[in-house]
Design a protein around this motif. Sequence first.
Motif, PDB file in Angstrom:
ATOM      1  N   ILE A   1       0.840  -1.206   0.000  1.00 48.53           N
ATOM      2  CA  ILE A   1       0.000   0.000   0.000  1.00 48.53           C
ATOM      3  C   ILE A   1       0.872   1.252   0.000  1.00 48.53           C
ATOM      4  O   ILE A   1       0.587   2.236  -0.693  1.00 48.53           O
ATOM      5  CB  ILE A   1      -0.944  -0.013   1.218  1.00 48.53           C
ATOM      6  N   GLU A   2       1.965   1.206   0.787  1.00 46.50           N
ATOM      7  CA  GLU A   2       2.870   2.350   0.826  1.00 46.50           C
ATOM      8  C   GLU A   2       3.514   2.575  -0.543  1.00 46.50           C
ATOM      9  O   GLU A   2       3.644   3.716  -1.002  1.00 46.50           O
ATOM     10  CB  GLU A   2       3.946   2.125   1.901  1.00 46.50           C
TER      11      GLU A   2
ATOM     12  N   ARG B   1       0.929   3.994  -2.711  1.00 46.22           N
ATOM     13  CA  ARG B   1       0.673   5.390  -2.346  1.00 46.22           C
ATOM     14  C   ARG B   1       1.754   6.304  -2.910  1.00 46.22           C
ATOM     15  O   ARG B   1       1.463   7.379  -3.443  1.00 46.22           O
ATOM     16  CB  ARG B   1       0.612   5.532  -0.824  1.00 46.22           C
ATOM     17  N   GLU B   2       3.045   5.854  -2.814  1.00 43.73           N
ATOM     18  CA  GLU B   2       4.121   6.665  -3.361  1.00 43.73           C
ATOM     19  C   GLU B   2       3.985   6.808  -4.878  1.00 43.73           C
ATOM     20  O   GLU B   2       4.171   7.904  -5.433  1.00 43.73           O
ATOM     21  CB  GLU B   2       5.464   6.038  -2.995  1.00 43.73           C
TER      22      GLU B   2
ATOM     23  N   LEU C   1       1.206   6.584  -6.528  1.00 47.72           N
ATOM     24  CA  LEU C   1       0.043   7.432  -6.785  1.00 47.72           C
ATOM     25  C   LEU C   1       0.386   8.902  -6.585  1.00 47.72           C
ATOM     26  O   LEU C   1      -0.061   9.768  -7.346  1.00 47.72           O
ATOM     27  CB  LEU C   1      -1.108   7.021  -5.866  1.00 47.72           C
ATOM     28  N   GLU C   2       1.204   9.196  -5.541  1.00 46.18           N
ATOM     29  CA  GLU C   2       1.606  10.580  -5.325  1.00 46.18           C
ATOM     30  C   GLU C   2       2.445  11.088  -6.496  1.00 46.18           C
ATOM     31  O   GLU C   2       2.300  12.239  -6.928  1.00 46.18           O
ATOM     32  CB  GLU C   2       2.400  10.691  -4.026  1.00 46.18           C
TER      33      GLU C   2
END
Length: 833
Positions: A482-483, A486-487, A489-490
Amino acid sequence: MVFSGGASTPGVQASFERTLAQQLARPVDFMSAHLDLLGSVAGPQEEALTTVLAGKYAGTRIDLVFVQRKEALDFLLRHRAALFPGVPIVFTELRTDELAQVQLPSDVTGAVISGVPATVPIALDLLPETRRVVIVAGGTAVDRLYADAAEQHVHAGWPKLEIVRLDGKSLDDQRARLATLPPHSLILFTTYRGDSSRRSMPTVEALEALSQSANAPMFGFQAHHLGFGIVGGDLVRLDVVAARAATLAARILNGEAPSAVRPQSEPSTEVAFDARQLARWNIAERRLPANSIIRFRQPTLWTTYRWQALGGLGILGVQALLIGGLVMQRRHRQRTMARLVEAEHRYRTVAEFGADWDYWALPDGSLRYVSPACEVVTGYAAADFIGRPHLMDDIIHEEDRAAWRQHCRAASTPGDRRSIEFRIRRRDGEVRWVEHICAPVSGANGADLGIRGSNRDVTSRKQAEEDRRRAETQLRQALREIEDLRERLEIDNSYMREQLMAPDDIEGILGASDAMRQVAARVRQVAPTSSSVLLLGETGVGKSLLAQAIHDLSSRRARPLITLDCAVLPPSLVESELFGHEKGAFTGAQATRLGRFEIAHGGTLFLDEVGELPIELQGKLLRAVQMGEFERVGSNVTRKTDVRLIAATNRRLDDDVRAGRFRQDLLYRLNVFPITVPPLRQRPEDIPLLVTHFIQKHCRKLAVPPPQVSRATMRALQSQPWPGNIRELENVVERALIATRGAQFDLVDVGGPPLPLPADPVADPGTRTLEQLERDYILATLERKHWQIAGQGGAAEALGINASTLRSRMQKLGIRRPTPGASSAAAFTDLRP
């Protein structure tokens, strides 16, 4: 289970465990501690006992404490915080008078022995010539308390009887005194925890010794003393009391609040006698109370051996003596075997009841005892382990044998108990986890008697731990994924934001021409500041969208953009809309109302068509913009405001200043950063982009597929003057989409000419002024639309402006609808010189 003596009262522990196990639907682990309290303990002895118990049960979850007798209960209540904090306590064997001496917490309850057994009146009825009552008890403080209670009971009911107490003497002295009692004596036996030298001993052993020496019948008060020397009496069934306590404990363990389980007191005695002692003291059974229970009936010598006796009448006396000796020896052996069987039964009941696999290994490695639970845990019977002492080593998992051997070497040395967890392979091949605890066993003289071990199957717990570790690993892996997502996605979002916020891409501004790029650049320059902005441009060029873009790019974007169109309001209401009014300030002011300056505090105020603002209000607006101060209509209270002002107009304000229609100082205040929006005719290269945007917008609204626009049609659109600018272009595109049938974009207007082109005066302007051309164009459009201003197909729609704006322009230019019969030339007032 905490017992006050060195050993539990016969039947009490078994009765409690059996009853509790029957009333609970789950297995129970029982642990016991014998305090060996001969009386109250204090000082170092009490601290040492507390330390031992705290160490014994450290790390063990205790759900309930079962305690026997008052002295053990007193000890636990004093050290409850250190031993069993917050754990409910259930007691047994407390008399009513003892219970009154204890301050019970709300989570302590138990079974109470109520009343005084009727042993004394029963004994006196059987021996009516009794003159003397001898009270025999141990020498401990607890024994003396029971002796005191017996003495008070006898003295209160039979004051003429002589009372002799032997509770303060050694066992040998008591036996000597009982052997020489005068006639008409009766003995009452209470309790015996230890003699006067505080030597602890089992009660039944002391009772047997005293009974053998006594020359008078001895009566008692407790049922477990029957069979060890007392005649009988009204005997308290301590096993029944313990079972009642187990019922209370089951209620607590089943979830009932301990404070709701109150102490209970019910009859728990029975009138019982020992047939052997009745015969010894010549007490006839017919004299016993009704419903008396007679135990230990044994066949007489004559009943058992009457045929042998009849056959031996003719044998010589020597043979008769030999036979008698053999018979006596056999009886003694039977009694001894019975005691051994009973003792073994008691010990096995305790050891074989639990689910743990217990064993006793002798110093030579052989096994003295193995509990039956071993078969449940390993699949091997107890006989398999006894016959093969090294079977334990064989079934241990190969990976755990080294640790097991090291543990065995450490366990063979004197010290505290040791524990280890390892895997075993059952007879069926299944691998199970076992928790092993062992400790050395020493004899009374310190001799090494081997090792006592206990094994518990903890496979379920280990499986749960493994499942938890596996779930935690999976969770950590999922969190890492997930991290990572998330990175990523950012990064994607940052890239998209960079793409969306390209230098020439401002929300609300659509155009690729150099003129619009310059407008966008000036918007970015002024947006982050708080300076006033003046937007200049014709009607329909999108000044309101630029105002919204400036606000959205400013630091005040968290607040809304407040808009006021100065051209749609009559002069009498403009001041109230700008600055607000108090209740009753004018006719119709029924409540206090906030003005736009108050509503826009901390944000942005957009004044559209600011050139239409009445001259008498421009001074108040100047003060509000310059000083940030204003007063509501009907109020003299000066209010402060923090507003960023954006104004827009389609008029030449410098001409209005020269004509006296606009204040020059207000123009200076508004014209801090002017932005001129070019009309659509000056940037025809933006028309294809706008047409495509409007086609997509209105096709979604009309739920039709977007048609194709030919190059000829696009050139025709780019060649138009578009006096209504973008608004007019959007209206034309929407009308064409409604009329279009098929996949080709059709510019034919419904019910009219192909496009709302300007009238002849505009086509040939000659020497006319811009105001005259605007008046002529509006008048021509009104006549063509039959003077319909608003609504679909009206003049405002054809001109691409709001109906309110059209009315305002008509009023300013003096255009009026002609009366029937009047010419179109009379539709306006000629303002030319």
